[in-house]
Design an enzyme around this catalytic site. Structure first.
Site, PDB file in Angstrom:
ATOM      1  N   HIS A  18     -67.361  33.912 -53.271  1.00 51.73           N
ATOM      2  CA  HIS A  18     -66.070  34.406 -53.226  1.00 51.73           C
ATOM      3  C   HIS A  18     -65.965  35.334 -54.648  1.00 51.73           C
ATOM      4  CE1 HIS A  18     -65.440  30.459 -51.439  1.00 51.73           C
ATOM      5  NE2 HIS A  18     -64.650  31.025 -50.524  1.00 51.73           N
ATOM      6  N   ASP A  77     -65.246  33.283 -57.737  1.00 53.68           N
ATOM      7  CA  ASP A  77     -66.299  32.225 -58.222  1.00 53.68           C
ATOM      8  C   ASP A  77     -67.312  33.024 -59.188  1.00 53.68           C
ATOM      9  OD1 ASP A  77     -65.577  30.670 -56.111  1.00 53.68           O
ATOM     10  OD2 ASP A  77     -67.209  31.809 -54.800  1.00 53.68           O
TER      11      ASP A  77
HETATM   12  C1  XUL Z   1     -63.397  25.973 -47.111  1.00 54.56           C
HETATM   13  C2  XUL Z   1     -64.612  26.751 -46.998  1.00 54.56           C
HETATM   14  C3  XUL Z   1     -64.711  28.079 -47.712  1.00 54.56           C
HETATM   15  C4  XUL Z   1     -65.349  28.853 -47.016  1.00 54.56           C
HETATM   16  C5  XUL Z   1     -65.384  30.437 -47.654  1.00 54.56           C
HETATM   17  O1  XUL Z   1     -63.231  24.862 -46.362  1.00 54.56           O
HETATM   18  O2  XUL Z   1     -65.347  26.417 -46.228  1.00 54.56           O
HETATM   19  O3  XUL Z   1     -65.513  27.663 -48.887  1.00 54.56           O
HETATM   20  O4  XUL Z   1     -66.725  28.765 -46.618  1.00 54.56           O
HETATM   21  O5  XUL Z   1     -64.204  30.766 -47.965  1.00 54.56           O
END
Ligand code: XUL
Ligand code: CO
Length: 441
Positions: free
Chosen positions: A99, A102
């Site tokens: 993300h 991150d």
């Molecule tokens: C949350 C989850 C996230 C997604 C990406 O439960 O799985 O980390 O994978 O936003």
């Protein structure tokens, strides 16, 4: 500088190795069917769990001890990139996922956040030039900051919609810059806490609008990644709009988005929705919507998203069965959206966790391929549905009959004979295949 100086490159040493820092089953070059394990499994490391998270939980602060802890701000973000690429290299990992937040700290304005992001993205791009590790997918975190308290694209606040859209625009540009194979949307806070204050129709329409804008913008800038929706039924909201694959598919069809998206299926999200992992994979597969996988597992006694590293060989076998039957994952992969336990706070645990996950999926792959080669489940299913291959069954599946004719047929039946589903026999056979795989057969 080395961040994992005590760890050498992890090698395949085979099932009898006693070296904890070696693969026992994952042998990247080994062929299963006509592809190598590396080509089929397409493992990815989740940046957020492995390099950003500190292992805090709602009841306690972080426990993780990391060699990059001594840095702060942008220096910390840069140290994480250096550590990440060393980790990828030592683990021989082909993909990673992140993300925005991150990899780079959020600034005090959108402009500053984008500037931070640009700086780290260009550093990552440089590292990728000398690395085999590619970007499986990126996404934007539109759920952590307090501005997303009521959701992002499904917020009641149009300014938040605009802000979220601006972040998605940036995310698509970042994905293009780094050559991402996919772009993921996980609902985050796209759901509701209560219907008492919620305009469900407007929120769903707005979600659909944002996805259309994203598809249009990706086309405009020539970003050809596969778009993925990652279903999850709840947490953090009490109801999440992308509840599971079936409801997500209905949503995509309703808003005319089903040709532009597939699903990123997470094991623990499947079980939170009251399904098995393989149910979600199967549902997506039979509709041509299986895109990628967030490989993890839940805890059978806990009702939330525990994101454990996958170690359940039965589950990895049934998952790989679906993936192989799908003809593989295409541009998708197996991203370890998994975190070491709060008690596993040492750095080496990150290696042990990924080795466990990679070996577990390698076993699952080998067993699933054998089950397919030997047509074990195909035979069972074929046998079980035989009644549709001739007579009235064939008329039904060919659409050649109607209620009147079926009534006439049913009135003429003197006896209806069913046969056993043979579940215990099937499970016993699967166990036999699993045990033979351990024995290296
Ligand atoms: C949350 C989850 C996230 C997604 C990406 O439960 O799985 O980390 O994978 O936003
Ligand atoms: Co996930």
């Amino acid at each position: 500088m080395s961040y994992f100086s005590n760890i050498d490159k992890i090698k395949y040493e085979g099932p009898t190795s006693t070296n904890p820092l070696a693969f026992k089953f994952y042998n990247p070059e080994e062929k299963v069917g006509n592809q190598t394990m590396e080509e089929i499994l397409r493992f990815g490391v989740a940046y957020w769990h492995t390099f950003t998270a500190d292992l805090s939980d709602p009841f306690g602060t972080g426990t993780a001890v990391r060699s990059w802890d001594k840095f702060t701000g942008m220096d910390l973000a840069k140290a994480r990139v250096e550590a990440a690429f060393e980790f990828f290299e030592k683990l021989n990992i082909p993909y990673f996922c992140f993300h925005d937040v991150d990899i780079a700290p959020e600034g005090s304005s959108l402009r500053e956040s984008n500037k931070n992001l640009d700086e780290i993205v260009s550093m990552i791009k440089d590292y990728m030039k000398d690395s085999k590790t590619k970007l499986l997918w990126n996404t934007m975190n539109n759920f952590t900051h307090p501005r997303f308290v009521h959701g992002a694209a499904s917020s009641n606040n149009a300014d938040v919609f605009a802000y979220s859209a601006a972040k998605v625009k940036k995310g698509l540009e970042v994905g293009k810059e780094l050559g991402a194979e996919n772009y993921v949307f996980w609902g985050g806070r796209e759901g509701y806490e209560t219907l008492l204050n919620t305009d469900m129709k407007l929120e769903l329409d707005n979600l659909g609008r944002l996805f259309h804008m994203a598809v249009d913008y990706a086309k405009e800038i020539g970003f050809d990644a596969q778009f993925l929706i990652e279903p999850k039924p709840k947490e953090p909201t009490s109801h999440q709009y992308d509840f599971d694959v079936a409801s997500g598919y209905a949503f995509l069809q309703h808003y005319g988005l089903h040709n532009d998206f597939k699903f990123n299926i997470e094991a623990n999200h499947a079980t939170l929705a009251g399904h098995t992992f393989e149910h979600e994979l199967r549902y997506a597969r039979i509709h041509g919507m299986l895109g990628s996988v967030d490989a993890n597992q839940g805890h059978p006694l806990l009702g939330w998203d525990t994101d454990e590293f996958p170690t359940d060989l039965y589950a990895t076998t049934l998952a790989m069965y679906e993936i192989l039957k799908n003809g593989g994952l295409g541009r998708g992969g197996l991203n370890f959206d998994a975190k070491v336990r709060r008690g596993s706070f040492e750095q080496d645990d990150l290696f042990h966790a990924h080795i466990a996950g990679m070996d577990s999926f390698a076993v699952g792959l080998k067993v699933a391929q054998k089950l397919i080669d030997d047509e074990v489940l195909d035979d069972v299913v074929e046998d079980r549905y035989q009644s549709y291959t001739a007579g009235i069954g064939l008329e039904i599946v060919n659409g050649n009959t109607n209620l009147r004719q079926l009534e006439e047929y049913a009135l003429g039946l003197t006896e209806i004979k069913n046969e056993s589903g043979k579940l215990e026999r099937i499970k016993s056979t699967i166990n036999q295949y699993l045990l033979r795989a351990y024995a290296g057969e």
